[in-house]
Design a protein around this motif. Structure first.
Motif, PDB file in Angstrom:
ATOM      1  N   SER A 169       0.853  -1.184   0.000  1.00  9.89           N
ATOM      2  CA  SER A 169       0.000   0.000   0.000  1.00  9.89           C
ATOM      3  C   SER A 169       0.888   1.233   0.000  1.00  9.89           C
ATOM      4  CB  SER A 169      -0.917   0.010   1.224  1.00  9.89           C
ATOM      5  OG  SER A 169      -0.149   0.186   2.406  1.00  9.89           O
ATOM      6  N   LEU A 170       0.292   2.373  -0.282  1.00 11.73           N
ATOM      7  CA  LEU A 170       1.059   3.623  -0.232  1.00 11.73           C
ATOM      8  C   LEU A 170       1.528   3.900   1.189  1.00 11.73           C
ATOM      9  CD1 LEU A 170       2.029   5.827  -2.136  1.00 11.73           C
ATOM     10  CD2 LEU A 170      -0.027   7.138  -1.574  1.00 11.73           C
ATOM     11  N   ALA A 171       0.738   3.473   2.172  1.00 12.94           N
ATOM     12  CA  ALA A 171       1.154   3.614   3.575  1.00 12.94           C
ATOM     13  C   ALA A 171       2.410   2.788   3.851  1.00 12.94           C
ATOM     14  CB  ALA A 171       0.018   3.206   4.497  1.00 12.94           C
ATOM     15  N   ASP A 172       2.509   1.597   3.239  1.00 10.96           N
ATOM     16  CA  ASP A 172       3.716   0.771   3.401  1.00 10.96           C
ATOM     17  C   ASP A 172       4.933   1.484   2.818  1.00 10.96           C
ATOM     18  OD1 ASP A 172       2.268  -1.332   4.552  1.00 10.96           O
ATOM     19  OD2 ASP A 172       1.804  -2.194   2.586  1.00 10.96           O
ATOM     20  N   MET A 173       4.753   2.121   1.669  1.00  9.37           N
ATOM     21  CA  MET A 173       5.859   2.852   1.050  1.00  9.37           C
ATOM     22  C   MET A 173       6.334   3.990   1.947  1.00  9.37           C
ATOM     23  SD  MET A 173       6.639   1.544  -1.952  1.00  9.37           S
ATOM     24  CE  MET A 173       7.490   2.910  -2.754  1.00  9.37           C
ATOM     25  N   LEU A 174       5.400   4.722   2.515  1.00  9.71           N
ATOM     26  CA  LEU A 174       5.754   5.842   3.388  1.00  9.71           C
ATOM     27  C   LEU A 174       6.450   5.349   4.649  1.00  9.71           C
ATOM     28  CD1 LEU A 174       5.640   8.858   3.917  1.00  9.71           C
ATOM     29  CD2 LEU A 174       3.325   8.546   4.863  1.00  9.71           C
ATOM     30  N   GLN A 175       5.959   4.275   5.208  1.00  9.20           N
ATOM     31  CA  GLN A 175       6.579   3.713   6.407  1.00  9.20           C
ATOM     32  C   GLN A 175       8.010   3.256   6.121  1.00  9.20           C
ATOM     33  OE1 GLN A 175       4.716   0.117   7.843  1.00  9.20           O
ATOM     34  NE2 GLN A 175       5.500   0.399   9.935  1.00  9.20           N
ATOM     35  N   THR A 176       8.223   2.601   4.972  1.00  6.74           N
ATOM     36  CA  THR A 176       9.562   2.155   4.596  1.00  6.74           C
ATOM     37  C   THR A 176      10.499   3.342   4.406  1.00  6.74           C
ATOM     38  OG1 THR A 176       8.674   0.178   3.505  1.00  6.74           O
ATOM     39  CG2 THR A 176      10.889   0.868   2.872  1.00  6.74           C
ATOM     40  N   ALA A 177      10.020   4.397   3.766  1.00  7.89           N
ATOM     41  CA  ALA A 177      10.847   5.582   3.545  1.00  7.89           C
ATOM     42  C   ALA A 177      11.251   6.222   4.867  1.00  7.89           C
ATOM     43  CB  ALA A 177      10.096   6.576   2.670  1.00  7.89           C
ATOM     44  N   ARG A 178      10.330   6.325   5.805  1.00 11.09           N
ATOM     45  CA  ARG A 178      10.644   6.899   7.115  1.00 11.09           C
ATOM     46  C   ARG A 178      11.680   6.055   7.855  1.00 11.09           C
ATOM     47  NH1 ARG A 178       4.378   8.502   8.527  1.00 11.09           N
ATOM     48  NH2 ARG A 178       4.507  10.725   7.965  1.00 11.09           N
ATOM     49  N   ARG A 179      11.524   4.740   7.768  1.00  9.81           N
ATOM     50  CA  ARG A 179      12.498   3.865   8.436  1.00  9.81           C
ATOM     51  C   ARG A 179      13.888   4.046   7.853  1.00  9.81           C
ATOM     52  NH1 ARG A 179      13.958  -0.989   6.814  1.00  9.81           N
ATOM     53  NH2 ARG A 179      12.106  -1.283   5.507  1.00  9.81           N
ATOM     54  N   LEU A 180      13.975   4.132   6.505  1.00  6.30           N
ATOM     55  CA  LEU A 180      15.283   4.329   5.861  1.00  6.30           C
ATOM     56  C   LEU A 180      15.891   5.677   6.253  1.00  6.30           C
ATOM     57  CD1 LEU A 180      14.603   3.030   2.238  1.00  6.30           C
ATOM     58  CD2 LEU A 180      16.151   2.010   3.907  1.00  6.30           C
ATOM     59  N   GLN A 181      15.066   6.716   6.275  1.00  8.14           N
ATOM     60  CA  GLN A 181      15.569   8.047   6.639  1.00  8.14           C
ATOM     61  C   GLN A 181      16.118   8.055   8.062  1.00  8.14           C
ATOM     62  OE1 GLN A 181      12.791  11.335   7.530  1.00  8.14           O
ATOM     63  NE2 GLN A 181      13.710  12.402   5.764  1.00  8.14           N
ATOM     64  N   GLN A 182      15.424   7.356   8.946  1.00 10.58           N
ATOM     65  CA  GLN A 182      15.854   7.328  10.333  1.00 10.58           C
ATOM     66  C   GLN A 182      17.110   6.488  10.524  1.00 10.58           C
ATOM     67  OE1 GLN A 182      12.905   5.737  13.022  1.00 10.58           O
ATOM     68  NE2 GLN A 182      13.863   6.654  14.817  1.00 10.58           N
ATOM     69  N   SER A 183      17.183   5.346   9.850  1.00 13.44           N
ATOM     70  CA  SER A 183      18.317   4.446  10.059  1.00 13.44           C
ATOM     71  C   SER A 183      19.568   4.897   9.319  1.00 13.44           C
ATOM     72  CB  SER A 183      17.943   3.027   9.637  1.00 13.44           C
ATOM     73  OG  SER A 183      17.645   2.979   8.250  1.00 13.44           O
ATOM     74  N   GLU A 184      19.402   5.500   8.131  1.00 14.91           N
ATOM     75  CA  GLU A 184      20.554   5.865   7.305  1.00 14.91           C
ATOM     76  C   GLU A 184      20.948   7.333   7.439  1.00 14.91           C
ATOM     77  OE1 GLU A 184      22.223   3.514   5.582  1.00 14.91           O
ATOM     78  OE2 GLU A 184      20.770   2.046   6.340  1.00 14.91           O
ATOM     79  N   GLN A 185      20.048   8.153   7.998  1.00 13.22           N
ATOM     80  CA  GLN A 185      20.321   9.582   8.205  1.00 13.22           C
ATOM     81  C   GLN A 185      20.679  10.306   6.905  1.00 13.22           C
ATOM     82  OE1 GLN A 185      20.008  11.254  11.375  1.00 13.22           O
ATOM     83  NE2 GLN A 185      18.890   9.325  11.639  1.00 13.22           N
ATOM     84  N   VAL A 186      19.959   9.986   5.847  1.00  8.62           N
ATOM     85  CA  VAL A 186      20.141  10.651   4.548  1.00  8.62           C
ATOM     86  C   VAL A 186      18.754  10.912   3.965  1.00  8.62           C
ATOM     87  CG1 VAL A 186      22.404   9.608   4.072  1.00  8.62           C
ATOM     88  CG2 VAL A 186      20.294   8.441   3.328  1.00  8.62           C
ATOM     89  N   PRO A 187      18.664  11.825   2.993  1.00  8.94           N
ATOM     90  CA  PRO A 187      17.364  12.052   2.339  1.00  8.94           C
ATOM     91  C   PRO A 187      16.873  10.790   1.613  1.00  8.94           C
ATOM     92  CG  PRO A 187      18.899  13.824   1.829  1.00  8.94           C
ATOM     93  CD  PRO A 187      19.700  12.748   2.487  1.00  8.94           C
TER      94      PRO A 187
END
Length: 530
Positions: free
Chosen positions: A450-468
């Motif tokens: 779902s689009l919610a899954d995509m947003l959740q994945t993006a937030r997790r990557l931003q938090q873990s990798e500290q990059v845009p």
């Protein structure tokens, strides 16, 4: 009509006309190649070729991809020398140029067939400008004809070429079978009976070809792209096989130019008419070889083999379908040599009307490919609509220093596969939940998102990798007003609801909307997670 079946061998034409024709082809093919934006299937092959620390590692990781190893070996070897992704275009153009040289200067073909073959969409675009492994099939096929024309029926040499052809792509295994069928029936139907050494040569070549075919299948199967095969559950195999035999147009409609295909989509009656016409042209073209029964039988068997492959394994695109045209050109060249040697004159007279009709059908088929080629030239140089927006996206990213370290993810996942040619940014595959630029079309993945899954994945990557995080979406969110579940790729699903769209747009910024792409689905909206 006499010009259709005659071979142009005038010294002045050979010295002046052929070099000019080849030069025009080379200039046009080169311009198309260098102007064309690469798309995912092209770059995917380069990414696969560069994986692993050495050739052995690459071959191990290649197992199950769906293609034999020859193309990847060529790309890896070229990259070792050049050290740049540009080898993708260089190798493809060199291979296509070599095949075109043989077509113009070495094969004995009637002038109309040579010209139409040379400037058809498959020769000038699909196997030249498009950097794929299918152009190697054309080159090796013409090399086999050249060896045959010189009478060098050395079982070892031709067998090695058969094995090489089998390892260009899976579809070319059918072409190998066609060449062996041609050779077999040439021996069986010959009068007087050929000497025993001819049969030994055939057996040697067949044995080497069999080894090549085994190597191909051991490289390809079992495939990890298990969603890419035809779903035949509940189907009657016998009826499917009969349909493939009776209606070859059902698998070869891409022989029509895009303008006709668009007309067929708009008007159901036109679809039926043009489908019947394509079947008539394909079967009629076989009669062009009626002066040489082994060639006609072989071409018919290749047609049947490809049709069954498209029916029972996976559907064929134009690049696959055009391999039958390449084989027909090869059989025409062999039959022309047979006619030129004066053998079988009685057979030629008996089949003269049929040969002329068949040659006309084949010329029409090839002329359709030239029209398709003109459409490709118009798209590239007049309309200026790229095949993919990956190059434009690369330019956009390079214009944004704040995004130089950004992670890129996309839906569908495969939209990131073309990016390594233009960018060095890391890419993430949400359905497989891993970093990478090579999508595995496997059922062992998140088939529904779902689009919610995509947003959740993006937030997790931003938090873990500290990059845009940059998100590419093929769907235009502002055009969706109700809940939908969309099918993507083979078995993927993407769910969109107004609530998820609102949440996504509030959490991201739309930074670029790219225009249409011609010939692929590689255009998208680019979002940056806030």
């Amino acid at each position: 009509m006499a010009s259709i079946v005659s071979v142009v061998d005038e010294p002045r034409f050979a010295k002046l006309g052929k070099p000019l024709i080849f030069s025009v082809w080379l200039a046009l093919a080169s311009a198309l190649c260098w102007s064309e934006t690469v798309w995912r299937d092209e770059v995917r092959a380069l990414s696969l070729a560069l994986q692993g620390d050495n050739f052995a590692d690459m071959l191990r990781q290649l197992h199950g991809e769906g293609h034999p190893a020859l193309w990847y070996i060529l790309l890896r070897a070229a990259y070792v020398v050049v050290g740049s992704p540009v080898v993708l275009k260089v190798v493809a153009l060199v291979v296509a140029g070599a095949a075109a040289y043989l077509l113009v200067f070495r094969l004995k073909l009637p002038l109309p067939i040579m010209l139409l073959s040379l400037f058809g969409s498959f020769s000038i675009f699909e196997y030249a400008a498009m950097s794929r492994n299918y152009g190697i099939s054309m080159l090796v096929t013409f090399l086999i004809v050249l060896i045959w024309e010189k009478g060098a029926r050395n079982g070892l040499l031709i067998g090695l070429l058969f094995a090489l052809l089998a390892n260009t792509n899976v579809h070319s295994v059918v072409l190998v079978g066609g060449f062996l069928a041609y050779w077999f029936f040439d021996l069986v139907l010959a009068r007087p009976r050929p000497p025993l050494r001819e049969y030994r040569g055939f057996a040697t070549a067949a044995a080497i070809a069999a080894i090549g075919i085994v190597v191909c299948f051991l490289t390809v199967y079992p495939t990890f792209n298990d969603t890419g095969q035809n779903d035949l559950s509940g189907e009657n195999f016998a009826l499917l096989a009969l349909r493939a035999l009776a209606l070859p147009s059902s698998h070869f409609m891409s022989f029509y130019p895009d303008s006709i295909l668009e007309l067929m989509v708009a008007y159901p009656l036109a679809f039926r008419i043009f489908a019947a016409l394509m079947s008539a042209l394909i079967y009629g073209s076989l009669f062009a070889l009626a002066n040489r029964w082994p060639a006609m039988i072989a071409a018919a068997l290749v047609l049947l083999g490809l049709s069954l492959l498209f029916t029972f394994v996976y559907p064929g695109g134009y690049r696959h379908q055009a391999l039958w045209l390449v084989f027909m050109i090869a059989m025409t060249a062999l039959s022309t040599k047979f006619q030129g040697e004066g053998a079988g004159v009685v057979g030629m007279k008996a089949a003269g009307g049929g040969v002329k009709f068949g040659r006309l059908c084949f010329l029409i088929l090839l002329a359709l490919q030239v029209v398709s080629g003109i459409e490709k030239v118009n798209r590239a140089f007049v309309a200026e609509i790229p095949f993919s927006r990956s190059k434009d996206f690369g330019a956009f990213m390079q214009s944004r220093p704040d995004l130089k370290d950004a992670i890129i993810m996309a839906d569908p996942d495969y939209l990131v596969e073309a990016l390594p040619y233009y960018l060095s940014n890391r890419t993430y595959l949400p359905r497989e939940e891993r970093f990478g630029a090579i999508v595995r079309y496997t059922r062992n993945a998140r088939l529904s998102l779902s689009l919610a899954d995509m947003l959740q994945t993006a937030r997790r990557l931003q938090q873990s990798e500290q990059v845009p995080v940059v998100i590419l979406l093929s769907q235009r969110l502002d055009q969706i007003t109700a809940p939908v579940s969309l099918r993507e790729s083979y078995v993927w699903r993407l769910s969109l609801t107004p609530e998820d769209i609102s949440a996504f747009r509030n959490a991201t910024e739309l930074v670029k909307r790219f225009g249409p792409a011609a010939g692929s689905d590689e255009t998208y909206d680019a979002y940056v997670l806030k």
